[in-house]
Design an enzyme around this catalytic site. Structure first.
Site, PDB file in Angstrom:
ATOM      1  N   SER A  88       0.833  -1.219   0.000  1.00 49.07           N
ATOM      2  CA  SER A  88       0.000   0.000   0.000  1.00 49.07           C
ATOM      3  C   SER A  88       0.860   1.260   0.000  1.00 49.07           C
ATOM      4  CB  SER A  88      -0.952   0.010   1.198  1.00 49.07           C
ATOM      5  OG  SER A  88      -0.259  -0.189   2.408  1.00 49.07           O
ATOM      6  N   HIS A 132      -1.827  -8.838   2.218  1.00 45.57           N
ATOM      7  CA  HIS A 132      -1.521  -7.539   2.850  1.00 45.57           C
ATOM      8  C   HIS A 132      -2.639  -7.230   3.855  1.00 45.57           C
ATOM      9  CE1 HIS A 132       0.311  -3.713   3.418  1.00 45.57           C
ATOM     10  NE2 HIS A 132      -0.145  -3.062   2.359  1.00 45.57           N
ATOM     11  N   HIS A 141       6.065 -12.606   7.677  1.00 48.97           N
ATOM     12  CA  HIS A 141       6.247 -11.226   7.210  1.00 48.97           C
ATOM     13  C   HIS A 141       7.401 -11.180   6.220  1.00 48.97           C
ATOM     14  CE1 HIS A 141       6.743  -6.847   7.257  1.00 48.97           C
ATOM     15  NE2 HIS A 141       5.480  -6.839   7.632  1.00 48.97           N
ATOM     16  N   ARG A 167       3.597  -4.443  16.752  1.00 47.85           N
ATOM     17  CA  ARG A 167       2.197  -3.997  16.631  1.00 47.85           C
ATOM     18  C   ARG A 167       1.269  -5.070  17.212  1.00 47.85           C
ATOM     19  NH1 ARG A 167       2.024  -2.951  10.302  1.00 47.85           N
ATOM     20  NH2 ARG A 167       2.896  -5.065  10.446  1.00 47.85           N
ATOM     21  N   ASP A 184      -1.878  -8.358  11.915  1.00 46.81           N
ATOM     22  CA  ASP A 184      -3.237  -8.792  11.575  1.00 46.81           C
ATOM     23  C   ASP A 184      -3.715  -9.971  12.404  1.00 46.81           C
ATOM     24  OD1 ASP A 184      -3.563  -6.875   9.511  1.00 46.81           O
ATOM     25  OD2 ASP A 184      -2.226  -8.069   8.264  1.00 46.81           O
TER      26      ASP A 184
HETATM   27  C1  LIG Z   1       3.343 -11.928   4.721  1.00 41.91           C
HETATM   28  C2  LIG Z   1       3.795 -12.905   3.646  1.00 41.91           C
HETATM   29  C3  LIG Z   1       3.015 -12.637   2.366  1.00 41.91           C
HETATM   30  C4  LIG Z   1       5.282 -12.705   3.400  1.00 41.91           C
HETATM   31  O1  LIG Z   1       5.634 -13.437   2.276  1.00 41.91           O
HETATM   32  P1  LIG Z   1       7.151 -13.812   1.944  1.00 41.91           P
HETATM   33  O2  LIG Z   1       8.033 -12.663   2.177  1.00 41.91           O
HETATM   34  O3  LIG Z   1       7.156 -14.431   0.587  1.00 41.91           O
HETATM   35  O4  LIG Z   1       7.430 -14.912   3.077  1.00 41.91           O
HETATM   36  P2  LIG Z   1       8.545 -16.058   3.093  1.00 41.91           P
HETATM   37  O5  LIG Z   1       9.766 -15.649   2.351  1.00 41.91           O
HETATM   38  O6  LIG Z   1       8.674 -16.455   4.503  1.00 41.91           O
HETATM   39  O7  LIG Z   1       7.835 -17.206   2.239  1.00 41.91           O
HETATM   40  C5  LIG Z   1       8.485 -18.434   1.981  1.00 41.91           C
HETATM   41  C6  LIG Z   1       7.428 -19.506   1.827  1.00 41.91           C
HETATM   42  O8  LIG Z   1       6.748 -19.681   3.098  1.00 41.91           O
HETATM   43  C7  LIG Z   1       5.375 -19.513   2.914  1.00 41.91           C
HETATM   44  N1  LIG Z   1       4.780 -18.820   4.048  1.00 41.91           N
HETATM   45  C8  LIG Z   1       5.121 -17.629   4.557  1.00 41.91           C
HETATM   46  N2  LIG Z   1       4.273 -17.284   5.550  1.00 41.91           N
HETATM   47  C9  LIG Z   1       3.387 -18.308   5.649  1.00 41.91           C
HETATM   48  C10 LIG Z   1       2.255 -18.517   6.449  1.00 41.91           C
HETATM   49  N3  LIG Z   1       1.825 -17.611   7.342  1.00 41.91           N
HETATM   50  N4  LIG Z   1       1.557 -19.666   6.281  1.00 41.91           N
HETATM   51  C11 LIG Z   1       1.957 -20.587   5.373  1.00 41.91           C
HETATM   52  N5  LIG Z   1       3.010 -20.414   4.564  1.00 41.91           N
HETATM   53  C12 LIG Z   1       3.710 -19.282   4.702  1.00 41.91           C
HETATM   54  C13 LIG Z   1       5.246 -18.637   1.683  1.00 41.91           C
HETATM   55  O9  LIG Z   1       3.941 -18.735   1.105  1.00 41.91           O
HETATM   56  C14 LIG Z   1       6.350 -19.159   0.809  1.00 41.91           C
HETATM   57  O10 LIG Z   1       5.899 -20.335   0.208  1.00 41.91           O
HETATM   58  P3  LIG Z   1       6.321 -20.717  -1.321  1.00 41.91           P
HETATM   59  O11 LIG Z   1       7.810 -20.873  -1.267  1.00 41.91           O
HETATM   60  O12 LIG Z   1       5.587 -21.964  -1.583  1.00 41.91           O
HETATM   61  O13 LIG Z   1       5.895 -19.566  -2.178  1.00 41.91           O
HETATM   62  C15 LIG Z   1       3.561 -14.360   4.134  1.00 41.91           C
HETATM   63  O14 LIG Z   1       4.234 -14.573   5.346  1.00 41.91           O
HETATM   64  C16 LIG Z   1       2.103 -14.700   4.277  1.00 41.91           C
HETATM   65  O15 LIG Z   1       1.457 -15.070   3.287  1.00 41.91           O
HETATM   66  N6  LIG Z   1       1.521 -14.566   5.527  1.00 41.91           N
HETATM   67  C17 LIG Z   1       0.110 -14.767   5.710  1.00 41.91           C
HETATM   68  C18 LIG Z   1      -0.680 -13.566   5.252  1.00 41.91           C
HETATM   69  C19 LIG Z   1      -0.511 -12.376   6.188  1.00 41.91           C
HETATM   70  O16 LIG Z   1      -0.602 -12.518   7.395  1.00 41.91           O
HETATM   71  N7  LIG Z   1      -0.308 -11.211   5.612  1.00 41.91           N
HETATM   72  C20 LIG Z   1      -0.159  -9.976   6.378  1.00 41.91           C
HETATM   73  C21 LIG Z   1       1.264  -9.518   6.407  1.00 41.91           C
HETATM   74  S1  LIG Z   1       1.475  -8.132   7.476  1.00 41.91           S
END
Ligand SMILES: CC(C)(COP(=O)(O)OP(=O)(O)OC[C@H]1O[C@@H](n2cnc3c(N)ncnc32)[C@H](O)[C@@H]1OP(=O)(O)O)[C@@H](O)C(=O)NCCC(=O)NCCS
Length: 472
Positions: free
Chosen positions: A278, A308, A354, A363, A409
């Protein structure tokens, strides 16, 4: 905290704090009994020449130095860690979490002005801090509350647009439509059409940014009442602070604790440095000299994604599903199994992980502290706490997520639900109200410092292959 303690804290943080020459924390406070203090716009005008010089000096001294190599993996990997953006309001440390202009969340909760009888910081003060790098006086914050209340009305045609949205349209889509429509009255768009000098861009950007923030509670309140009932929103109270008015417009104004929650909520969700979807979207769109309403409308569309801002809705959906599947009093083993079943079905556990953070999000911790103080026996809070004991171990064992800890979140929905705001599809709208603070603060500085159009270079896979042909 005493002024002396605040000063020593400031000195301690001066490595990370964005301090402007000649300014010291508390200088505004010290003069709080003296003559009229500058308004936020007057203060920004005072700060601009120094900041232009500061940027000029940084570029002269360091402009040709490199941060380091760019890896092909970063191009394919969502640009993680790529240093590419200037963002002054906040900096995110992977271990420590966010600092707003050098101040951690606990420091902000301590130092920023509060409402009479309140314990949580007023978001008005945080906005002042984000824009100027200074802690404002209570008087300056009160002026901001008054100014925003005076700007809060939305044009009738925007009310009509919101009223015509089907209640089945997601509240975030309605929110984005209404914010985009505010561009009709943009001071920046008008000034640009009339041939404004580049040097003066920041003035109408400031006015639009203030209007944007001021009008968001009216938009949010109208959407909430249209979709979930509650009749026409009441008038904004010109003597009330921003969070009180937001709560009133939503229909929760008589719940003191909810108002306090809004103060904390808006403060902690406001900014998370510049690279998140965002924030970066707002900056990118603003760089085309789209006005703050169009720029922030684009931010909202990014915030509406489930990875997000929509994650706060997804957490509650996930928790409710879990409850219906294994019951509210499920054992640790049952919860573990449920988490595993989520992972095995190729879904993410919402509220965990994250892109930057590698520890529990401060937070999250701030919201947990609020819950421990105000609602320690709440069943949803207890469930969120239980999940906190279980999910990180499962994510670690699964071995994929780089950060197994909860983010912001994972907690917010439980607090909102406690006070009766149970409509989870609305949660991201509140995140959006708050995120405007950080995006708007940066838009003001981007226009003041003459930030250019963003235009990074893209490559095709074929070009990348060719570039390294015959090289090790
Ligand atoms: C926030 C987020 C998008 C960050 O993504 P990122 O920087 O790519 O995270 P990572 O590098 O740790 O990801 C590596 C792998 O772990 C997975 N992973 C990361 N967080 C995960 C979670 N909460 N649940 C399951 N799998 C997760 C990713 O999907 C990724 O899988 P892939 O290799 O099959 O694509 C991710 O942690 C996520 O999807 N969290 C859940 C959604 C969420 O809470 N979003 C709000 C963020 S403030």
């Amino acid at each position: 905290m005493s002024l002396a303690a605040a000063r020593s804290l400031l000195l301690k943080n001066s490595r990370v704090a964005h301090l402007r020459p000649g300014l010291a924390l508390g200088s505004a406070r010290l003069s709080s009994t003296s003559a009229k203090q500058p308004t936020l716009k007057e203060r920004v005008a005072e700060l601009i020449p120094g900041e232009l010089e500061n940027v000029k000096a940084i570029r002269a001294e360091h402009g040709k130095k490199a941060f380091g190599p760019v890896l092909v993996d970063q191009v394919y990997g969502g640009m993680r860690g790529l240093p590419a953006l200037l963002w002054d309001g906040s900096v995110l440390d992977a271990e420590e979490g966010i600092r707003f202009r050098g101040y951690s969340i606990p420091e902000c909760r301590d130092l920023l002005p509060k409402a009479p009888g309140g314990d949580e910081p007023l978001p008005e003060g945080l906005f002042w801090l984000l824009v100027t790098g200074e802690v404002p006086t209570a008087e300056q914050v009160a002026e901001l509350s008054k100014d925003w209340a005076a700007r809060s009305a939305i044009p009738e045609f925007v009310e009509d647009i919101i009223d015509r949205c089907p209640p089945t349209l997601h509240p975030m889509t309605q929110f984005s439509i209404a914010v985009n429509a505010l561009n009709h009255n943009s001071a920046f768009a008008k000034a640009y059409k009339e041939g404004i000098n580049k040097k003066d861009y920041w003035g109408p950007t400031f006015e639009d940014s203030m209007d944007l923030i001021a009008k968001l509670p009216s938009i949010a309140g109208r959407i909430y009442r249209n979709v979930y009932g509650g009749g026409n929103p009441p008038a904004v109270d010109s003597a009330a602070d921003y969070s009180q008015n937001l709560a009133t417009l939503l229909g929760f104004g008589d719940r003191k604790e909810f108002v306090e929650l809004m103060r904390l909520y808006i403060t902690i969700h406001s900014d998370h440095e510049g690279g998140n979807v965002s924030a970066h979207t707002g900056k990118l769109v603003g760089s085309a000299l789209s006005d703050p309403f169009l720029a922030f409308g684009a931010s909202l569309n990014g915030l509406a994604g489930p990875l997000h801002g929509l994650a706060n809705q997804e957490v509650l959906v996930w928790l409710r599903k879990m409850e219906s599947k294994i019951g509210a009093d499920a054992s640790t083993e049952q919860v573990k199994e449920y988490v595993w079943s989520t992972l095995k079905s190729g879904q993410v556990v919402p509220g965990y992980g994250h892109a930057v953070l590698r520890k529990t999000d401060p937070r999250y911790t701030a919201q947990r502290e609020f819950a421990l103080k105000h609602l320690p026996e709440d069943p949803m809070f207890k469930l969120v706490s239980k999940i906190y004991q279980i999910v990180p171990d499962v994510l670690l064992e699964a071995g994929k997520a780089k950060n197994p800890w909860p983010n912001v979140d994972a907690h917010s929905g439980a607090l909102l639900t406690h006070y009766g705001l149970t409509q989870m599809e609305f949660y991201t709208v509140l995140f959006g109200v708050s995120r405007a603070f950080g995006v708007a603060a940066q838009l003001i500085w981007d226009r003041a410092l003459g930030a250019p159009l963003e235009r990074p270079k893209s490559y095709s896979s074929a070009a990348i292959k060719k570039m390294f042909e015959g090289k090790q």
